[in-house]
Design a protein around this motif. Sequence first.
Motif, mmCIF file in Angstrom:
data_model
loop_
_atom_site.group_PDB
_atom_site.id
_atom_site.type_symbol
_atom_site.label_atom_id
_atom_site.label_comp_id
_atom_site.label_asym_id
_atom_site.label_seq_id
_atom_site.Cartn_x
_atom_site.Cartn_y
_atom_site.Cartn_z
ATOM 1 N N SER A 23 -8.971 8.226 -3.402
ATOM 2 C CA SER A 23 -9.209 6.793 -3.576
ATOM 3 C C SER A 23 -10.289 6.636 -4.647
ATOM 4 O O SER A 23 -10.502 7.546 -5.456
ATOM 5 C CB SER A 23 -9.638 6.149 -2.248
ATOM 6 O OG SER A 23 -9.631 4.739 -2.367
ATOM 7 N N HIS A 24 -10.972 5.486 -4.644
ATOM 8 C CA HIS A 24 -12.043 5.212 -5.602
ATOM 9 C C HIS A 24 -13.265 4.681 -4.868
ATOM 10 O O HIS A 24 -13.134 3.970 -3.874
ATOM 11 C CB HIS A 24 -11.599 4.159 -6.630
ATOM 12 C CG HIS A 24 -10.445 4.605 -7.450
ATOM 13 N ND1 HIS A 24 -9.141 4.350 -7.093
ATOM 14 C CD2 HIS A 24 -10.397 5.324 -8.585
ATOM 15 C CE1 HIS A 24 -8.333 4.871 -7.982
ATOM 16 N NE2 HIS A 24 -9.064 5.475 -8.904
ATOM 17 N N ASN A 25 -14.431 5.008 -5.400
ATOM 18 C CA ASN A 25 -15.654 4.427 -4.841
ATOM 19 C C ASN A 25 -15.984 3.134 -5.586
ATOM 20 O O ASN A 25 -15.238 2.716 -6.482
ATOM 21 C CB ASN A 25 -16.806 5.438 -4.859
ATOM 22 C CG ASN A 25 -17.229 5.836 -6.259
ATOM 23 O OD1 ASN A 25 -16.897 5.179 -7.252
ATOM 24 N ND2 ASN A 25 -17.971 6.933 -6.346
ATOM 25 N N ALA A 26 -17.092 2.513 -5.234
ATOM 26 C CA ALA A 26 -17.477 1.226 -5.839
ATOM 27 C C ALA A 26 -17.708 1.336 -7.340
ATOM 28 O O ALA A 26 -17.607 0.336 -8.060
ATOM 29 C CB ALA A 26 -18.727 0.680 -5.146
ATOM 30 N N ALA A 27 -18.005 2.539 -7.829
ATOM 31 C CA ALA A 27 -18.217 2.750 -9.260
ATOM 32 C C ALA A 27 -16.921 3.148 -9.978
ATOM 33 O O ALA A 27 -16.956 3.614 -11.115
ATOM 34 C CB ALA A 27 -19.287 3.820 -9.471
ATOM 35 N N PRO A 60 6.711 -1.919 -6.517
ATOM 36 C CA PRO A 60 5.721 -0.853 -6.691
ATOM 37 C C PRO A 60 4.682 -0.867 -5.564
ATOM 38 O O PRO A 60 4.526 -1.865 -4.865
ATOM 39 C CB PRO A 60 5.087 -1.174 -8.042
ATOM 40 C CG PRO A 60 5.316 -2.626 -8.254
ATOM 41 C CD PRO A 60 6.588 -2.965 -7.534
ATOM 42 N N VAL A 61 3.998 0.240 -5.428
ATOM 43 C CA VAL A 61 3.014 0.420 -4.367
ATOM 44 C C VAL A 61 1.731 -0.325 -4.715
ATOM 45 O O VAL A 61 1.234 -0.245 -5.838
ATOM 46 C CB VAL A 61 2.706 1.923 -4.175
ATOM 47 C CG1 VAL A 61 1.638 2.135 -3.123
ATOM 48 C CG2 VAL A 61 3.984 2.675 -3.818
ATOM 49 N N ASP A 62 1.185 -1.047 -3.735
ATOM 50 C CA ASP A 62 -0.087 -1.750 -3.899
ATOM 51 C C ASP A 62 -1.203 -0.866 -3.359
ATOM 52 O O ASP A 62 -1.317 -0.667 -2.148
ATOM 53 C CB ASP A 62 -0.056 -3.081 -3.150
ATOM 54 C CG ASP A 62 -1.342 -3.878 -3.292
ATOM 55 O OD1 ASP A 62 -2.286 -3.417 -3.976
ATOM 56 O OD2 ASP A 62 -1.411 -4.976 -2.706
ATOM 57 N N MET A 63 -2.025 -0.314 -4.272
ATOM 58 C CA MET A 63 -3.122 0.550 -3.857
ATOM 59 C C MET A 63 -4.476 -0.160 -3.882
ATOM 60 O O MET A 63 -5.494 0.441 -3.554
ATOM 61 C CB MET A 63 -3.159 1.805 -4.745
ATOM 62 C CG MET A 63 -1.938 2.680 -4.538
ATOM 63 S SD MET A 63 -1.990 4.232 -5.456
ATOM 64 C CE MET A 63 -1.627 3.637 -7.110
ATOM 65 N N ASN A 64 -4.483 -1.447 -4.249
ATOM 66 C CA ASN A 64 -5.731 -2.204 -4.277
ATOM 67 C C ASN A 64 -6.294 -2.330 -2.874
ATOM 68 O O ASN A 64 -5.570 -2.599 -1.915
ATOM 69 C CB ASN A 64 -5.486 -3.593 -4.889
ATOM 70 C CG ASN A 64 -5.095 -3.467 -6.338
ATOM 71 O OD1 ASN A 64 -5.843 -2.945 -7.147
ATOM 72 N ND2 ASN A 64 -3.885 -3.910 -6.667
ATOM 73 N N ASN A 65 -7.602 -2.124 -2.760
ATOM 74 C CA ASN A 65 -8.293 -2.183 -1.462
ATOM 75 C C ASN A 65 -7.660 -1.252 -0.424
ATOM 76 O O ASN A 65 -7.672 -1.529 0.769
ATOM 77 C CB ASN A 65 -8.329 -3.620 -0.932
ATOM 78 C CG ASN A 65 -9.063 -4.543 -1.869
ATOM 79 O OD1 ASN A 65 -10.167 -4.249 -2.316
ATOM 80 N ND2 ASN A 65 -8.428 -5.657 -2.212
ATOM 81 N N ASN A 66 -7.074 -0.144 -0.895
ATOM 82 C CA ASN A 66 -6.433 0.860 -0.026
ATOM 83 C C ASN A 66 -5.314 0.259 0.832
ATOM 84 O O ASN A 66 -5.047 0.721 1.946
ATOM 85 C CB ASN A 66 -7.475 1.562 0.856
ATOM 86 C CG ASN A 66 -8.420 2.410 0.037
ATOM 87 O OD1 ASN A 66 -8.035 2.969 -0.981
ATOM 88 N ND2 ASN A 66 -9.662 2.505 0.472
ATOM 89 N N THR A 67 -4.632 -0.751 0.294
ATOM 90 C CA THR A 67 -3.545 -1.404 1.029
ATOM 91 C C THR A 67 -2.485 -0.404 1.456
ATOM 92 O O THR A 67 -1.993 -0.445 2.585
ATOM 93 C CB THR A 67 -2.923 -2.523 0.180
ATOM 94 O OG1 THR A 67 -3.940 -3.494 -0.093
ATOM 95 C CG2 THR A 67 -1.756 -3.187 0.884
#
Length: 192
Positions: A23-27, A60-67
């Motif tokens: 995933s991604h961190n806040a930075a 497509p896959v929604d990966m925003n906010n770990n959806t």
Amino acid sequence: MSTTGNAEFHGSPLPIPTLHITSHNAASRAIIHSSEKPEATLYPEHHFSATTLYTTSAMPVDMNNNTDIKRHQAVVAGGKLGVVQPNGTIVRFADFAPDSKGFSHRSQSLDYGVVLEGKVVLELDDGSTTHMSRGDVAIQRATMHAWHNPSKTEWARVLFVLQDCEPVKVNGRSLKEDLSEAPEALLSSGTD
């Protein structure tokens, strides 16, 4: 539990993989979101086990906010995952016991099957068989098929990526999902 020959069927001795999800961190830097060992589901009457590694529920896959991660967790926790995830994908291992005879079935899906361990036989409803070894790939296009492990001693593992597809028609005939030979082993996807 049922038995395989004179021994109880306890599932595959092949190792359960560790699943690492990024995933991604806040930075906006890449991180490991989680690392876990998924559970295998045993199908003793058919001498195989399946381990769902990941699912998606939209393309497509929604990966925003770990959806996607949240949806995957909800799907697995719901306990009603079919052969195919409607509008999405499933990646899973299928482990076949030595000398196991598969059951014929068809899913409304485009599947990629990669043999990781051992050997398997792909049987189609026209009676043809294809022998596959480690590294071989089957592109399974919503056909009626069965998987067999011909080895008398070795387990086989196939990695499957299943993708929902448009309804398939051949010469005007709809080819619907058919799990009639193993209704207790595979849940309907409801994709017809």
